[in-house]
Write a protein that holds these residues in place. Structure first.
Motif, PDB file in Angstrom:
ATOM      1  N   SER A 161     -30.864 -31.861  -9.864  1.00 38.43           N
ATOM      2  CA  SER A 161     -32.237 -31.445  -9.563  1.00 38.43           C
ATOM      3  C   SER A 161     -32.470 -30.561  -8.146  1.00 38.43           C
ATOM      4  N   GLN A 162     -30.711 -30.467  -7.799  1.00 38.39           N
ATOM      5  CA  GLN A 162     -30.308 -29.557  -6.514  1.00 38.39           C
ATOM      6  C   GLN A 162     -30.726 -28.135  -7.331  1.00 38.39           C
ATOM      7  N   LYS A 163     -29.943 -27.444  -8.474  1.00 41.34           N
ATOM      8  CA  LYS A 163     -30.132 -26.715  -8.815  1.00 41.34           C
ATOM      9  C   LYS A 163     -30.840 -26.042  -9.941  1.00 41.34           C
ATOM     10  N   THR A 164     -31.008 -24.840  -9.356  1.00 37.80           N
ATOM     11  CA  THR A 164     -31.999 -23.579 -10.401  1.00 37.80           C
ATOM     12  C   THR A 164     -31.838 -23.931 -11.490  1.00 37.80           C
ATOM     13  N   ILE A 165     -33.022 -23.519 -12.414  1.00 36.99           N
ATOM     14  CA  ILE A 165     -32.812 -23.663 -14.415  1.00 36.99           C
ATOM     15  C   ILE A 165     -32.035 -22.634 -14.304  1.00 36.99           C
ATOM     16  N   VAL A 166     -32.451 -20.847 -13.759  1.00 39.90           N
ATOM     17  CA  VAL A 166     -31.003 -19.583 -14.163  1.00 39.90           C
ATOM     18  C   VAL A 166     -29.653 -20.209 -13.691  1.00 39.90           C
ATOM     19  N   ASP A 167     -29.758 -20.629 -12.740  1.00 39.63           N
ATOM     20  CA  ASP A 167     -28.238 -21.252 -12.356  1.00 39.63           C
ATOM     21  C   ASP A 167     -27.394 -21.947 -13.719  1.00 39.63           C
ATOM     22  N   LEU A 168     -28.657 -23.022 -14.046  1.00 39.06           N
ATOM     23  CA  LEU A 168     -28.035 -24.179 -15.367  1.00 39.06           C
ATOM     24  C   LEU A 168     -27.717 -23.684 -16.083  1.00 39.06           C
ATOM     25  N   PHE A 169     -28.808 -22.484 -16.510  1.00 35.30           N
ATOM     26  CA  PHE A 169     -28.686 -21.637 -17.753  1.00 35.30           C
ATOM     27  C   PHE A 169     -27.701 -20.279 -18.027  1.00 35.30           C
ATOM     28  N   SER A 170     -27.352 -20.155 -16.787  1.00 33.31           N
ATOM     29  CA  SER A 170     -25.946 -19.585 -16.230  1.00 33.31           C
ATOM     30  C   SER A 170     -26.838 -17.548 -16.286  1.00 33.31           C
TER      31      SER A 170
END
Length: 261
Positions: free
Chosen positions: A64-73
């Motif tokens: 929940s603390q991470k952004t989608i752009v980070d999680l999708f790299s």
């Protein structure tokens, strides 16, 4: 509930939801949007975008603390990914110019679907979510992380086969291709753009030079593809040695890591 059990339960449930959503509704969404827009390219992007929703929800629940752009790299350097991919696939471009002829009639919407759209969304789904999430956030190693995702990636391309020999060839090539894209993604500091652009350029040259009807290809098509793979690996290895950067994938991280990446 144990954190590890919770993670894998939600991860599997999320991907299963995506898989069945895609299986039963992708075509319907695609046809609906195509009917409104008149564009199969727009419809393809729309259908992929909608069916990604279960994966996005899953990642936000897990991290929940991470952004989608980070999680999708996709928050890494686009220019770096482009440069590695373009330079690395020059052997394909030169070789295909020499041995093949340009396609006489190019359907640009189909070309968009088979290059830009497919490269972007397949890398998001397979490399970033299905493989990358396991490698980045669990102790699973490289082989352990890529196994299921790469087999599934290979499976979705088997429709191109017309006989058992082609089926085996396509299975092997797409599985190894998935492993290669995963390696480049991991070893460029989890920059998914590297894999996206590699996927894009390889598909683009294959399409515009009409190399083959399917990914199993032919002798010249595959020779220059493998040369490009070798060049990409050489570029990444050279860059790491020059910058004295450690490798993500080592003998100790093939199956189980001591900690998440």
């Amino acid at each position: 509930m144990n954190k590890t059990i919770r993670f894998f339960f939600l991860f599997i449930a999320g991907f299963s939801a995506y898989y069945f959503f895609d299986l039963f509704y992708f075509s319907s969404i695609q046809n609906f949007v195509k009917g409104i827009s008149g564009s199969k390219a727009v419809a393809h992007v729309a259908a992929y975008s909608v069916t990604l929703i279960p994966l996005i929800i899953t990642l936000k629940i897990l991290f929940s603390q991470k952004t989608i752009v980070d999680l999708f790299s996709i928050n890494q350097s686009i220019a770096k990914g482009f440069l590695i991919a373009f330079t690395g696939t020059v052997p394909m471009l030169i070789g295909y110019i020499i041995y093949f002829k340009l396609t006489k009639r190019i359907d640009f919407q189909s070309l968009f679907i088979n290059t830009i759209s497919s490269a972007f969304f397949e890398e998001i789904i397979f490399r970033a979510f299905l493989i990358g999430t396991l490698y980045r956030f669990t102790r699973l190693g490289f082989i352990s992380s890529i196994l299921f995702g790469s087999l599934l990636f290979a499976y979705i391309h088997l429709y191109q086969s017309s006989n058992p020999t082609e089926l085996v060839e396509i299975l092997m090539i797409t599985f190894l291709g998935s492993a290669f894209f995963s390696w480049t993604y991991f070893e460029t500091d989890f920059n998914l753009w590297t894999a996206i652009f590699l996927h894009f350029f390889m598909n683009l040259y294959w399409e515009i030079f009409n190399v083959s009807e399917n990914v199993s290809g032919n002798i010249h098509g595959n020779i220059f593809k493998f040369l490009s793979v070798a060049v990409v690996i050489a570029i990444i290895v050279y860059t790491k040695r020059k910058n004295k950067a450690p490798y993500q994938i080592t003998g100790k991280s093939l199956f189980i890591k001591t900690k998440p990446a």
